[in-house]
Design an enzyme around this catalytic site. Structure first.
Site, mmCIF file in Angstrom:
data_model
loop_
_atom_site.group_PDB
_atom_site.id
_atom_site.type_symbol
_atom_site.label_atom_id
_atom_site.label_comp_id
_atom_site.label_asym_id
_atom_site.label_seq_id
_atom_site.Cartn_x
_atom_site.Cartn_y
_atom_site.Cartn_z
ATOM 1 N N GLU A 46 9.971 1.066 9.535
ATOM 2 C CA GLU A 46 11.072 1.916 9.471
ATOM 3 C C GLU A 46 10.611 2.962 9.807
ATOM 4 O OE1 GLU A 46 14.188 1.713 8.113
ATOM 5 O OE2 GLU A 46 14.745 -0.391 7.886
ATOM 6 N N GLU A 73 10.725 15.780 14.014
ATOM 7 C CA GLU A 73 11.120 15.239 12.972
ATOM 8 C C GLU A 73 10.343 16.518 11.959
ATOM 9 O OE1 GLU A 73 9.899 11.967 11.380
ATOM 10 O OE2 GLU A 73 11.115 11.620 10.096
ATOM 11 N N LYS A 96 0.975 -0.889 -0.121
ATOM 12 C CA LYS A 96 -0.199 0.330 -0.059
ATOM 13 C C LYS A 96 0.711 1.158 -0.002
ATOM 14 C CE LYS A 96 -2.035 2.300 3.109
ATOM 15 N NZ LYS A 96 -1.227 4.094 2.040
ATOM 16 N N CYS A 112 13.925 10.830 5.145
ATOM 17 C CA CYS A 112 14.263 10.254 6.733
ATOM 18 C C CYS A 112 15.980 10.481 7.505
ATOM 19 C CB CYS A 112 13.777 9.278 7.118
ATOM 20 S SG CYS A 112 14.642 7.919 5.805
HETATM 21 P P1 NAD Z 1 3.370 7.783 7.682
HETATM 22 O O1 NAD Z 1 3.482 7.719 8.353
HETATM 23 O O2 NAD Z 1 2.079 9.338 7.471
HETATM 24 O O3 NAD Z 1 2.248 7.678 6.625
HETATM 25 C C1 NAD Z 1 2.861 6.396 6.365
HETATM 26 C C2 NAD Z 1 1.827 5.097 5.324
HETATM 27 O O4 NAD Z 1 1.279 4.832 6.171
HETATM 28 C C3 NAD Z 1 1.000 5.751 4.675
HETATM 29 O O5 NAD Z 1 1.016 5.198 3.392
HETATM 30 C C4 NAD Z 1 -0.564 5.966 5.271
HETATM 31 O O6 NAD Z 1 -1.174 6.109 4.287
HETATM 32 C C5 NAD Z 1 -0.293 4.616 6.013
HETATM 33 N N1 NAD Z 1 -0.930 4.522 6.719
HETATM 34 C C6 NAD Z 1 -1.468 6.390 8.008
HETATM 35 N N2 NAD Z 1 -2.540 5.969 8.531
HETATM 36 C C7 NAD Z 1 -1.706 4.604 8.714
HETATM 37 C C8 NAD Z 1 -2.950 3.081 9.687
HETATM 38 N N3 NAD Z 1 -3.823 3.948 10.816
HETATM 39 N N4 NAD Z 1 -2.775 2.746 9.278
HETATM 40 C C9 NAD Z 1 -1.687 1.463 8.042
HETATM 41 N N5 NAD Z 1 -1.705 2.111 7.622
HETATM 42 C C10 NAD Z 1 -1.961 3.983 7.724
HETATM 43 O O7 NAD Z 1 3.947 8.440 6.704
HETATM 44 P P2 NAD Z 1 4.327 9.459 5.690
HETATM 45 O O8 NAD Z 1 4.105 11.240 6.073
HETATM 46 O O9 NAD Z 1 3.889 8.876 4.899
HETATM 47 O O10 NAD Z 1 6.007 9.533 5.256
HETATM 48 C C11 NAD Z 1 6.806 10.626 6.345
HETATM 49 C C12 NAD Z 1 7.042 9.457 7.482
HETATM 50 O O11 NAD Z 1 8.114 8.506 6.868
HETATM 51 C C13 NAD Z 1 8.434 10.166 8.859
HETATM 52 O O12 NAD Z 1 8.228 9.961 9.217
HETATM 53 C C14 NAD Z 1 9.873 9.931 7.476
HETATM 54 O O13 NAD Z 1 10.621 9.464 8.473
HETATM 55 C C15 NAD Z 1 9.508 8.460 7.445
HETATM 56 N N6 NAD Z 1 10.263 7.493 6.623
HETATM 57 C C16 NAD Z 1 10.903 6.971 7.103
HETATM 58 C C17 NAD Z 1 12.016 6.355 6.374
HETATM 59 C C18 NAD Z 1 12.454 5.249 6.926
HETATM 60 O O14 NAD Z 1 13.593 4.097 6.449
HETATM 61 N N7 NAD Z 1 12.705 4.398 7.875
HETATM 62 C C19 NAD Z 1 11.710 6.385 4.900
HETATM 63 C C20 NAD Z 1 10.728 7.097 4.848
HETATM 64 C C21 NAD Z 1 10.444 7.838 5.294
#
Ligand code: NAD
Length: 503
Positions: A259, A389, A184, A293
């Site tokens: 992650e 962040e 997803k 990230c």
């Molecule tokens: P997010 O946590 O808002 O969303 C990530 C994913 O989770 C999306 O696909 C979203 O639709 C889904 N999601 C949201 N609520 C959910 C739920 N209740 N149940 C299941 N899935 C759900 O993150 P974002 O805003 O899309 O991305 C930014 C974040 O991602 C930052 O915190 C960044 O640090 C992190 N990130 C981490 C890495 C890593 O390798 N550690 C890499 C890239 C991004």
């Protein structure tokens, strides 16, 4: 703006990729993909509802025995073809990524797409090197060996900052090890994940091995995470959502790979090459408009170099060209969405009351979700810009005096994804790499990643590794197989039950 990428018509008909074909979602919710450089909607699609997730999981389940039963050589050959298909599609993938994310075309072309192709080629090779412990007679009466087996259907959830690379990081080690996947992507950036799945099919990877459900976290994500036929959840995203996903997945005892967020420190000791630190800090904080990230966000500079570095960074940030992401001359595009731009702008506005914002730090007028490079000093250790962040082009710089203090400040956060240490002293560098608690510590650089090396966090940044053969630890389970070698009915160890009686 005439050279912008046009979303192919086939995605208007459907943005769910299930069992090898695109189809519309069954949710009542229509999701929009917006070009953040213009604010225009480039695609509206019917989002995935629970029925689509069920169908995708069923397709992945059906494909599992055949794919898990393929030889490593067969899976490897398919992944080699996959890398070739992606290479042929490179230009289109880069343009689609730039359209939906707003990232400069130079970044998509030189980093996102080649990184994805290299990852695919890496896992094509690695698929043939899955290792278990060698067999042996560890008890005199038995031969034991270890089988390394796939886990089953993997439910993967990805963020919007590097949609193509995240799809690759989630899908490749899983399928190389014989699992099947339902991914997803973030609902605002599904395009390149769908194209990645289509490329897998073109390469001959069987239908159902890779499925993509495009929809919201609440509707599609939670159904995927709690689905009884999903054996493992692999999540990349924010720590807040990661905690919820972990709670949901744990309730049904699923294996979990998280992650999560980061707040990477960039520690400059007083013997460092000042110019290298300036260039590194600007590039490391602005890459992907700071929506990375591992981006440099907290810069700690030992006092003798502090003024020089702050001045050099402000001057270098002023040379960065903000503009249309499709223009190859653009250094910094818009943020991924207007909502994200507004979040970043609000953090910077609040910072004006407790710190110094040295660069303009305000969104320019116009339709795009732009925000300029922003440099902040004078913030307290516990302030929002130092602790949380931001995920935008914002760098906070703080001074420190002793080496002990520099390292303590680097560790002064619950996160632990990545960090860098800048020094020409091998002892200082060695100490920093040992004592900074993060999944990656660079010395005299900040950002580069490579397919052969693991990526993953410590602490609130999650657990488990992407990329490299370490990722196979996540996507496989080991089985101990034990053969009796005696061929007798009453075995020696049966004494513990029967005593010395003869059978
Ligand atoms: P997010 O946590 O808002 O969303 C990530 C994913 O989770 C999306 O696909 C979203 O639709 C889904 N999601 C949201 N609520 C959910 C739920 N209740 N149940 C299941 N899935 C759900 O993150 P974002 O805003 O899309 O991305 C930014 C974040 O991602 C930052 O915190 C960044 O640090 C992190 N990130 C981490 C890495 C890593 O390798 N550690 C890499 C890239 C991004």
């Amino acid at each position: 703006m005439s050279n912008r990428y046009q979303v192919p018509d086939r995605f208007t008909a459907g943005a769910q990729y299930i069992g090898g074909r695109l189809r519309p979602g069954t949710s009542e919710h229509t999701q929009r993909v917006v070009d953040p450089a213009t604010g225009e909607t480039v695609l509206g699609y019917a989002a995935a509802g629970p029925a689509d997730v069920d169908a995708a999981v069923a397709a992945a389940r059906t494909a599992l025995p055949g794919w898990a039963g393929a030889t490593p050589g067969e899976r490897s050959a398919a992944l080699h073809r996959f890398a070739a298909v992606l290479a042929a599609d490179a230009g289109e993938l880069a343009r689609a990524e730039t359209l939906q994310c707003g990232k400069p075309i130079r970044l998509s072309t030189e980093f996102d797409v080649p990184g994805t192709i290299d990852n695919t080629a890496f896992f094509a090779g690695a698929a043939r090197h899955l290792q278990g412990q060698s067999a042996g007679e560890y008890s005199g009466d038995h031969t034991s060996y270890v089988r390394r087996e796939p886990i089953g259907v993997i439910g993967s959830i990805a963020p919007w900052n590097y949609p193509l690379q995240m799809a690759a990081w989630k899908i490749l080690p899983a399928v190389a090890a014989g699992n099947t996947v339902v991914l997803k992507p973030a609902e605002i950036t599904p395009l390149t994940s769908l194209m990645f799945a289509e490329a897998a099919r073109e390469a001959g990877i069987p239908d159902g091995v890779v499925n993509v459900v495009s929809g919201t976290g609440r509707e599609a994500g939670e159904h995927l995470v709690t689905h009884p036929d999903v054996a493992m959840v692999s999540f990349t995203g924010s720590t807040a959502v990661g905690k919820r996903v972990a709670a949901l997945a744990t309730a049904s005892v699923k294996r979990l790979h998280l992650e999560l967020g980061g707040k990477a420190p960039f520690v400059v000791f007083d013997d460092a090459d000042a110019e290298a630190a300036i260039q590194g800090a600007v590039a490391g904080s602005l890459i992907n408009t700071g929506q990375d990230c591992t981006a440099a966000t907290r810069m700690y500079v030992q006092r003798p170099l502090y003024d020089r570095l702050v001045e050099g960074i402000a001057d270098t940030m002023a040379t960065v060209r903000l503009g249309d992401p499709f223009d190859p001359a653009t250094d910094l595009g818009p943020l991924v969405s207007h909502a994200q731009r507004d979040r970043v702008a609000a953090v910077v506005e609040r910072a004006r009351s407790y710190a110094k914002v040295l660069t303009p730090g305000r969104a320019p007028a116009g339709d795009g979700a732009y925000f300029p490079p922003t440099l902040i000093t004078g913030a307290a250790r516990e302030s929002e810009v130092v602790r949380n962040e931001i995920f935008g082009p914002v760098l906070v710089v703080l001074p420190f005096d002793t080496d002990d203090e520099g390292i303590a400040l680097a560790n002064d956060t619950p996160y632990g994804l990545a960090a860098s240490a800048w020094t020409r002293d091998v002892f200082r560098a060695n100490r920093a790499t040992r004592e900074i608690a993060a999944g990656c510590v660079w010395v005299n650089d900040h950002i580069p990643i490579i397919s052969e090396m693991p990526h993953g966090g410590y602490g609130a940044s999650g657990f488990g590794k992407d990329m490299s053969t370490y990722s196979f630890e996540e996507y496989t389970q080991v089985k101990h197989v034990m053969f009796d070698n005696t061929a007798v009915a009453r075995k020696d160890w049966h004494r513990t039950v029967f005593g010395a009686r003869r059978g």
